[in-house]
Design a protein around this motif. Structure first.
Motif, PDB file in Angstrom:
ATOM      1  N   GLY A  79     -38.682 -20.329  -1.688  1.00 61.69           N
ATOM      2  CA  GLY A  79     -39.053 -19.038  -2.241  1.00 61.69           C
ATOM      3  C   GLY A  79     -38.355 -18.865  -3.579  1.00 61.69           C
ATOM      4  O   GLY A  79     -37.128 -18.851  -3.646  1.00 61.69           O
ATOM      5  N   LEU A  80     -39.134 -18.777  -4.646  1.00 61.78           N
ATOM      6  CA  LEU A  80     -38.539 -18.675  -5.987  1.00 61.78           C
ATOM      7  C   LEU A  80     -37.930 -17.300  -6.230  1.00 61.78           C
ATOM      8  O   LEU A  80     -37.021 -17.161  -7.046  1.00 61.78           O
ATOM      9  CB  LEU A  80     -39.596 -18.976  -7.049  1.00 61.78           C
ATOM     10  N   THR A  81     -38.457 -16.291  -5.535  1.00 61.49           N
ATOM     11  CA  THR A  81     -37.884 -14.949  -5.640  1.00 61.49           C
ATOM     12  C   THR A  81     -37.766 -14.346  -4.247  1.00 61.49           C
ATOM     13  O   THR A  81     -38.627 -14.579  -3.378  1.00 61.49           O
ATOM     14  CB  THR A  81     -38.743 -14.006  -6.509  1.00 61.49           C
ATOM     15  N   PHE A  82     -36.722 -13.572  -4.045  1.00 60.78           N
ATOM     16  CA  PHE A  82     -36.538 -12.901  -2.762  1.00 60.78           C
ATOM     17  C   PHE A  82     -37.707 -11.973  -2.467  1.00 60.78           C
ATOM     18  O   PHE A  82     -38.189 -11.886  -1.331  1.00 60.78           O
ATOM     19  CB  PHE A  82     -35.233 -12.110  -2.773  1.00 60.78           C
ATOM     20  N   GLU A  83     -38.181 -11.265  -3.484  1.00 57.03           N
ATOM     21  CA  GLU A  83     -39.239 -10.287  -3.291  1.00 57.03           C
ATOM     22  C   GLU A  83     -40.515 -10.917  -2.734  1.00 57.03           C
ATOM     23  O   GLU A  83     -41.183 -10.342  -1.875  1.00 57.03           O
ATOM     24  CB  GLU A  83     -39.531  -9.556  -4.609  1.00 57.03           C
ATOM     25  N   HIS A  84     -40.840 -12.110  -3.216  1.00 52.79           N
ATOM     26  CA  HIS A  84     -42.028 -12.797  -2.701  1.00 52.79           C
ATOM     27  C   HIS A  84     -41.861 -13.120  -1.222  1.00 52.79           C
ATOM     28  O   HIS A  84     -42.782 -12.939  -0.415  1.00 52.79           O
ATOM     29  CB  HIS A  84     -42.279 -14.084  -3.495  1.00 52.79           C
ATOM     30  N   ILE A  85     -40.679 -13.591  -0.840  1.00 50.32           N
ATOM     31  CA  ILE A  85     -40.424 -13.934   0.560  1.00 50.32           C
ATOM     32  C   ILE A  85     -40.574 -12.693   1.439  1.00 50.32           C
ATOM     33  O   ILE A  85     -41.203 -12.735   2.500  1.00 50.32           O
ATOM     34  CB  ILE A  85     -39.019 -14.535   0.720  1.00 50.32           C
ATOM     35  N   HIS A 138     -50.473 -15.186   1.329  1.00 50.93           N
ATOM     36  CA  HIS A 138     -49.628 -14.386   0.435  1.00 50.93           C
ATOM     37  C   HIS A 138     -48.832 -15.303  -0.491  1.00 50.93           C
ATOM     38  O   HIS A 138     -47.655 -15.074  -0.777  1.00 50.93           O
ATOM     39  CB  HIS A 138     -48.707 -13.476   1.252  1.00 50.93           C
ATOM     40  N   SER A 139     -49.514 -16.338  -0.961  1.00 48.66           N
ATOM     41  CA  SER A 139     -48.932 -17.284  -1.917  1.00 48.66           C
ATOM     42  C   SER A 139     -49.599 -17.092  -3.275  1.00 48.66           C
ATOM     43  O   SER A 139     -50.742 -16.635  -3.351  1.00 48.66           O
ATOM     44  CB  SER A 139     -49.152 -18.727  -1.436  1.00 48.66           C
ATOM     45  N   PRO A 140     -48.913 -17.446  -4.366  1.00 47.97           N
ATOM     46  CA  PRO A 140     -49.512 -17.259  -5.690  1.00 47.97           C
ATOM     47  C   PRO A 140     -50.605 -18.258  -6.021  1.00 47.97           C
ATOM     48  O   PRO A 140     -51.432 -18.011  -6.893  1.00 47.97           O
ATOM     49  CB  PRO A 140     -48.314 -17.423  -6.637  1.00 47.97           C
ATOM     50  N   VAL A 141     -50.618 -19.382  -5.323  1.00 46.51           N
ATOM     51  CA  VAL A 141     -51.591 -20.446  -5.592  1.00 46.51           C
ATOM     52  C   VAL A 141     -52.348 -20.755  -4.294  1.00 46.51           C
ATOM     53  O   VAL A 141     -51.748 -20.864  -3.225  1.00 46.51           O
ATOM     54  CB  VAL A 141     -50.893 -21.718  -6.110  1.00 46.51           C
ATOM     55  N   ALA A 198     -48.125 -23.455  -3.624  1.00 42.26           N
ATOM     56  CA  ALA A 198     -47.073 -23.669  -4.610  1.00 42.26           C
ATOM     57  C   ALA A 198     -47.630 -24.098  -5.960  1.00 42.26           C
ATOM     58  O   ALA A 198     -48.702 -24.694  -6.047  1.00 42.26           O
ATOM     59  CB  ALA A 198     -46.094 -24.728  -4.102  1.00 42.26           C
ATOM     60  N   PHE A 199     -46.885 -23.806  -7.005  1.00 38.73           N
ATOM     61  CA  PHE A 199     -47.245 -24.252  -8.351  1.00 38.73           C
ATOM     62  C   PHE A 199     -47.113 -25.767  -8.469  1.00 38.73           C
ATOM     63  O   PHE A 199     -47.854 -26.403  -9.224  1.00 38.73           O
ATOM     64  CB  PHE A 199     -46.350 -23.574  -9.393  1.00 38.73           C
ATOM     65  N   ILE A 200     -46.164 -26.330  -7.735  1.00 36.45           N
ATOM     66  CA  ILE A 200     -45.939 -27.777  -7.738  1.00 36.45           C
ATOM     67  C   ILE A 200     -46.237 -28.290  -6.338  1.00 36.45           C
ATOM     68  O   ILE A 200     -45.633 -27.823  -5.357  1.00 36.45           O
ATOM     69  CB  ILE A 200     -44.494 -28.115  -8.141  1.00 36.45           C
TER      70      ILE A 200
END
Length: 423
Positions: A398-404, A345-348, A372-374
């Motif tokens: 976590g860059l956004t709470f919603e993603h976490i 459930h990660s973007p990358v 992660a992007f980086i």
């Protein structure tokens, strides 16, 4: 929140939403810390006169890089320090810490860590583990000892009785790292530093600040630390900085660290920014907000997982002094599954399944979920830990709470499907 589940799985989603709603008053209070730190950063930018001119790249030797110098003024201001080093040439938090230690310590000196055993990757820097002739502190005739925490607290009395005439640096690590202990808050640091300095004013107090920046309204330098170091792909990079590290503190000590980072005679005058300054400036400006998002996610994760009977540290109502949230599992398989679901459930690299493996700097096999992007950015959502008893995954960032919220809830669903948990 919708995870496209049916039947009993919806109960997990409903509980996640209920926990979220119950935490809203706490999130408001956490937002006040974010607001304080955001104002502090904004004022430092204004005071330094940051302009788009400062985002331009330098090349070659990097002499007279106005952007780099201004960025370091901003960091020094925010951290209430005399000077700062903020460089893309620092490759990690471990490198920043190593630069600080090698910059100050000399043969015959002693390094005394007073928060127990430091993070795994520092063991080879110190020389208590690793290959011979690797260039550790020990090979340069620098001795090392440590004082364990007493019931999770810095043992001031034991420290004062342990210090020797050749003790040069006292090291403190705010974060628990992979240890089974609480993180260290600013007020506890202040009390310990004040007590040590009253008796031994000449000793250099160094603090590893990784994962701790902007979690509270003050930093270790506000509490009297002489030297503080951290990584830009953790809190202060705000998820924007692509690499780098920082060291802040007393000017004389920073100059010594600069000589170690580059070379005597060059010091902080050299070091081309190579187009990294915009990311560093923008990331630092965003850092208070991003840290706030990570902290909300950590509190939510602790509350939700605890509601299913899982052991978490810190607990949902405990004070937060860093980003790290540990979660205990009954066995190796459960821990691996949880980390794999965080990755899924990660973007990358969501399609990649992490497995335990040996990693440089670590004694045990480690599993790392970090889409992660980086690469390696701990300010982005990750879950990792050594595969050894007790089985603990360390969830952070976590860059956004919603993603976490989405990722942790989905991981719970998988644990339920494998009958590791019951609703």
């Amino acid at each position: 929140m919708l995870l496209f589940l049916s039947g009993q799985m919806n109960e997990i989603n409903e509980r996640a939403d209920k926990v979220h709603q119950e935490l809203l008053p706490k999130f408001f209070e956490m937002g006040k810390v974010v607001e304080h730190n955001q104002a502090k950063v904004l004022n430092a930018f204004k005071k330094a006169g940051v302009s788009d001119f400062h985002f331009q790249a330098s090349t070659g030797y990097g002499y007279d890089d106005a952007g780099r110098e201004t960025l370091e003024k901003v960091y020094a201001d925010v951290f209430n320090a005399e000077a700062a080093i903020v460089r893309n040439q620092i490759v990690s938090g471990t490198h920043a810490i190593s630069t600080a230690l090698f910059g100050i310590l000399r043969p015959g000196d002693e390094l005394l860590y007073v928060t127990g055993r430091p993070y795994d990757t520092l063991e080879e820097v110190i020389g208590i583990r690793g290959k011979k002739n690797a260039g550790s502190l020990n090979e340069f005739g620098i001795t090392y000892r440590e004082v364990p925490l007493s019931e999770g607290k810095i043992d001031i009395k034991k420290i004062l009785s342990t210090i020797k005439p050749h003790t040069k640096i006292i090291g403190m690590q705010r974060s628990c790292g992979y240890g089974d202990r609480p993180s260290i808050g600013i007020e506890e640091l202040r009390e310990a530093i004040s007590s040590i300095k009253k008796v031994y004013p000449q000793i250099v107090i160094f603090v590893d600040n990784c994962y701790g920046e902007f979690v509270e309204t003050l930093e270790p330098t506000d509490a009297g630390a002489d030297l503080v170091a951290g990584s830009l792909i953790k809190n202060p990079g705000g998820g924007i900085a692509k690499s780098g590290g920082y060291i802040v503190g007393r000017k004389k000590l920073i100059e010594q660290c600069g000589n170690r980072l580059t070379a005597p005679g060059i010091g902080l005058e050299g070091g081309a920014s190579l187009g990294t300054l915009l990311d560093m400036f923008q990331g630092f400006f965003l850092a208070p907000h991003v840290v706030g998002e990570s902290l909300k996610g950590a509190v939510f994760s602790s509350a939700l997982l605890s509601s299913f009977g899982m052991t978490t540290s810190p607990g949902p109502d405990e004070q937060r002094t860093d980003l790290i949230q540990s979660v205990s599992f009954p066995n190796r398989e459960a821990m691996i599954l949880f980390c794999q679901e965080i990755q899924a459930h990660s973007p990358v690299d969501a399609h990649v399944k992490p497995y335990p493996s040996a990693m440089p700097g670590y004694e045990s096999e480690v599993i790392m979920a970090a889409g992660a992007f980086i690469q390696g950015a701990s300010i982005e959502l990750s879950a990792d830990g050594p595969l050894r008893e007790p089985y603990k995954a360390y969830v952070q960032g976590g860059l956004t709470f919603e993603h976490i919220k989405i990722a942790v809830t989905a991981s719970l669903v998988s644990l339920y499907e494998k009958e590791i948990l019951t609703v």
